[in-house]
Design an enzyme around this catalytic site. Structure first.
Site, PDB file in Angstrom:
ATOM      1  N   ASN A   1       0.875  -1.169   0.000  1.00 49.31           N
ATOM      2  CA  ASN A   1       0.000   0.000   0.000  1.00 49.31           C
ATOM      3  C   ASN A   1       0.908   1.214   0.000  1.00 49.31           C
ATOM      4  OD1 ASN A   1      -1.833   1.999   0.464  1.00 49.31           O
ATOM      5  ND2 ASN A   1      -2.787   1.036   2.252  1.00 49.31           N
TER       6      ASN A   1
ATOM      7  N   ARG B   1      -2.471  -2.031  -3.468  1.00 50.69           N
ATOM      8  CA  ARG B   1      -3.710  -1.281  -3.222  1.00 50.69           C
ATOM      9  C   ARG B   1      -3.656  -0.016  -4.082  1.00 50.69           C
ATOM     10  NH1 ARG B   1      -5.770   2.473   1.699  1.00 50.69           N
ATOM     11  NH2 ARG B   1      -7.752   2.895   0.681  1.00 50.69           N
TER      12      ARG B   1
ATOM     13  N   HIS C   1     -12.916   3.072  -0.465  1.00 45.48           N
ATOM     14  CA  HIS C   1     -12.913   2.047   0.599  1.00 45.48           C
ATOM     15  C   HIS C   1     -13.588   0.757   0.129  1.00 45.48           C
ATOM     16  CE1 HIS C   1     -13.120   5.552   3.713  1.00 45.48           C
ATOM     17  NE2 HIS C   1     -11.862   5.166   3.599  1.00 45.48           N
TER      18      HIS C   1
ATOM     19  N   ARG D   1     -12.192  15.894   6.882  1.00 48.61           N
ATOM     20  CA  ARG D   1     -12.933  16.173   5.639  1.00 48.61           C
ATOM     21  C   ARG D   1     -14.393  16.465   5.968  1.00 48.61           C
ATOM     22  NH1 ARG D   1     -10.959  10.790   2.636  1.00 48.61           N
ATOM     23  NH2 ARG D   1      -9.595  10.499   4.408  1.00 48.61           N
TER      24      ARG D   1
ATOM     25  N   GLU E   1      -8.354  -5.081   4.691  1.00 48.03           N
ATOM     26  CA  GLU E   1      -8.207  -4.817   3.262  1.00 48.03           C
ATOM     27  C   GLU E   1      -7.025  -5.585   2.676  1.00 48.03           C
ATOM     28  OE1 GLU E   1      -8.561  -0.826   4.748  1.00 48.03           O
ATOM     29  OE2 GLU E   1      -9.318  -0.201   2.798  1.00 48.03           O
TER      30      GLU E   1
END
Ligand code: ADP
Length: 400
Positions: free
Chosen positions: A7, A90, A178, A239, A384
């Site tokens: 990742n 990823r 996601h 955010r 993940e």
């Protein structure tokens, strides 16, 4: 089969090395401060953590160091590169074309380069990671995209009501993010309940620093709260999630802000941090609220309000609801948040066992719904990396 999962961020590179035959993570770690100076942390079962400063000029050096450590006599888990069967990467964005996990050849790399514009923070470092691995290893490099779970959405769920040209010429649409996490927890939810995903209507809530909510109907993602970029939907750490787009135009046109400044506000200065002025971390916000900070409490209420709205609207979209899943940092660990979300949701069939929820052990899959709840409420730790490893192993086996 052994799979290395990578990742790759702009200045960091996380990795996990899987033995897929025994479903085990043999080693994992993180390179940080790439391009600045460099430090690596490496963990191998049964060994104390290895942490060392290193001169990491770029992703090439970081990958080389990871491979050296994986083959190290003391901290390593393999003796040669031949023991790595494939590498899974990823990738946050697959654009319009890369709609499922794929082996990344020259054509796919070219396409990823062409979409850097729409995911400037995420795609360029992923490309660097892939290019660096290709230089050092002759094994399949597989891209697993955060966006691909959403390739099943209907056009009316992903086309924005903007001039259609903007979609056709500039690929401006809802992509969703996601996806690997939502896909993983939805499939685990079905397993936990001993059912087929095809028989379930699931809402998955990935609540971390970045948060998104997805509706999974009969195994397919039908809607999701994030959009063109990973900033839409509910309030997050820094955010803002959804706000009336006119607010942004007002900031630029009437308050004279620079577009860059506005971008900074919506991505880095909003959410929990923006509302509270205290912190982007939900634990700090909880502590402040407990100490009587009204804005900290307000931020928590905004978050809960947002999550409830999505669960309700997705239940309407799917014409029913069987399961709500909570995952990621907040979803897995904040029992109080889960309780607030599930309070007064009995009209939808959601009833939580508050004791079970409050006392649920961390890091485990657990059903926290009341015995007679029509809708199951599950806490499922996301993974993940494992999902990426599974896709990578499958594609690598087909490639043989
Ligand atoms: P990221 O999106 O960066 O992967 P995480 O999934 O790690 O984020 O989630 C980070 C969020 O989870 C933070 O807001 C943090 O406060 C929250 N969190 C982590 N651990 C706990 C905990 N034990 N209790 C409550 N909140 C937690």
């Amino acid at each position: 089969m052994n799979i290395l999962v990578i990742n790759s961020g702009s200045s960091s590179l996380k990795y996990q090395f899987f033995d897929m035959d025994n479903n085990k993570v043999l080693a994992k770690g993180n390179c940080e401060r790439i391009g600045i100076d460099g430090v690596i942390t490496h963990k191998k079962d049964g060994k104390e953590d290895y942490k060392k400063e290193a001169d990491l000029k770029g992703h090439d050096e970081a990958i080389q160091l990871v491979l050296d450590l994986l083959m190290d006599k003391e901290y390593g888990v393999i003796s040669s590169l031949d023991e790595i069967d494939a590498v899974g990467h990823r990738i946050a964005h697959g654009g319009e074309k890369l709609r499922q996990s794929s082996i990344i050849g020259d054509e796919e790399l070219k396409y990823l380069e062409s979409i850097q514009m729409i995911a400037p923070l995420h795609v360029p470092p992923a490309i660097k990671g892939i290019v660096a691995c290709k230089k050092l290893m002759d094994v399949p490099q597989v891209g697993v995209f955060d966006t691909s779970f959403y390739s099943t959405m209907e056009d009316y769920a992903y086309i924005y009501p903007l001039p259609y040209d903007l979609y056709e010429k500039h690929q401006i649409r809802r992509y969703g993010f996601h996806g690997t996490s939502h896909r993983y927890v939805a499939s685990r939810a079905a397993k936990m309940l001993g059912k087929d995903m095809k028989d379930l209507k699931i809402v998955t809530c990935h609540l971390g620093n970045g948060s998104s909510i997805t509706a999974v109907n009969q195994g397919k993602a039908v809607d999701t709260s994030m959009g063109f970029m990973p900033n839409d939907g509910i309030l997050m750490g820094t955010r803002c999630g959804a706000v009336d787009p006119s607010v942004l135009m007002y900031l630029i046109n009437s308050l004279g802000m620079d577009p860059k400044e506005v971008e900074d506000i919506i991505n880095k200065k909003s959410g929990l941090l923006g509302v509270t002025g205290v912190s982007s971390d939900a634990r700090d916000v909880r502590e402040a609220a407990e100490n009587g900070d009204a804005r900290a409490r307000l931020a928590e209420k905004i978050l809960v309000h947002g999550i409830k709205k999505f669960i309700g609207s997705y239940a309407a979209e799917m014409n029913g609801l069987d399961v709500v899943v909570f995952t990621a940092g907040l979803g897995e660990n904040s029992a109080i948040l889960r309780e607030w979300v599930c309070t007064d949701m009995d009209f939808l069939g959601i009833q939580m066992d508050n004791d079970k929820n409050a006392n649920s052990p961390r890091g485990q899959e657990i059903d926290v719904s009341a015995a007679d709840s029509k809708v199951k409420v599950l806490v499922i730790p996301t993974n993940e990396e494992y999902m990426i490893a599974l896709d990578t192993a499958e594609l690598a086996a087909q490639d043989k």
